[in-house]
Enzyme design. Sequence first.
Site, PDB file in Angstrom:
ATOM      1  N   CYS A 111      56.632  53.847  24.387  1.00 22.77           N
ATOM      2  CA  CYS A 111      56.616  52.402  24.577  1.00 22.77           C
ATOM      3  C   CYS A 111      55.375  51.847  23.907  1.00 22.77           C
ATOM      4  O   CYS A 111      54.288  52.426  24.038  1.00 22.77           O
ATOM      5  CB  CYS A 111      56.605  52.082  26.072  1.00 22.77           C
ATOM      6  SG  CYS A 111      56.576  50.317  26.432  1.00 22.77           S
ATOM      7  N   GLU A 155      64.552  48.322  27.158  1.00 18.26           N
ATOM      8  CA  GLU A 155      64.151  46.916  27.019  1.00 18.26           C
ATOM      9  C   GLU A 155      64.639  46.075  28.201  1.00 18.26           C
ATOM     10  O   GLU A 155      63.915  45.186  28.668  1.00 18.26           O
ATOM     11  CB  GLU A 155      64.642  46.340  25.689  1.00 18.26           C
ATOM     12  CG  GLU A 155      64.119  47.052  24.450  1.00 18.26           C
ATOM     13  CD  GLU A 155      62.601  47.223  24.389  1.00 18.26           C
ATOM     14  OE1 GLU A 155      61.861  46.361  24.921  1.00 18.26           O
ATOM     15  OE2 GLU A 155      62.150  48.231  23.821  1.00 18.26           O
TER      16      GLU A 155
END
Length: 183
Positions: A111, A155
């Site tokens: 991430c 997401e």
Amino acid sequence: MEVPDIKILDEKNKLLRKVSKDATFPLTNEDKKLIEDAINYLKASQDDEIAEKYCLRAGMGLAFVQLGILKRIFVIANKNDDDTFEEHIIINPIIKSASEELIYVGEGEGCLSVNRPTCGIVPRHARINVEYQDINGKKKNIRVREDISVAFQHEIDHLNGILFVDKIDKKDPYKNKNQMREI
């Protein structure tokens, strides 16, 4: 390629733990520009030469909350084998269905907001169906699988204030690995 000047929040920022609100239409010019900048940033981050020059970590998705904006918008830019990109602009997503089959990323999920090494697996659905709105507010449906399915789920978690590290079992980071398929 010029790298857009965007600031990605670090996991220590409490904003990343907030649930994003639905985006309203028409989108603002600022929102449209940020969507374009986010896609261009992701593309640049997957270009080895540019990434090295500007010290970028490769990423394939960005949620608006990572840019400090609590709107339910995310983008995906995934580099294909032929150096083209599969791009997605997803607004106000809702997962309508998910496969029973679970997968995980063998090398581990990453991430752009988590700037530290992590170990463990993140269980994800191999396939999901998502209802969303496009940049003009038109309702659409998409079925995604494998790595794109993982990216969508990652997401969407961001939009709900969840980071991938939250999904790794702290006591047993590789828990139930034998019940999932590695991708």
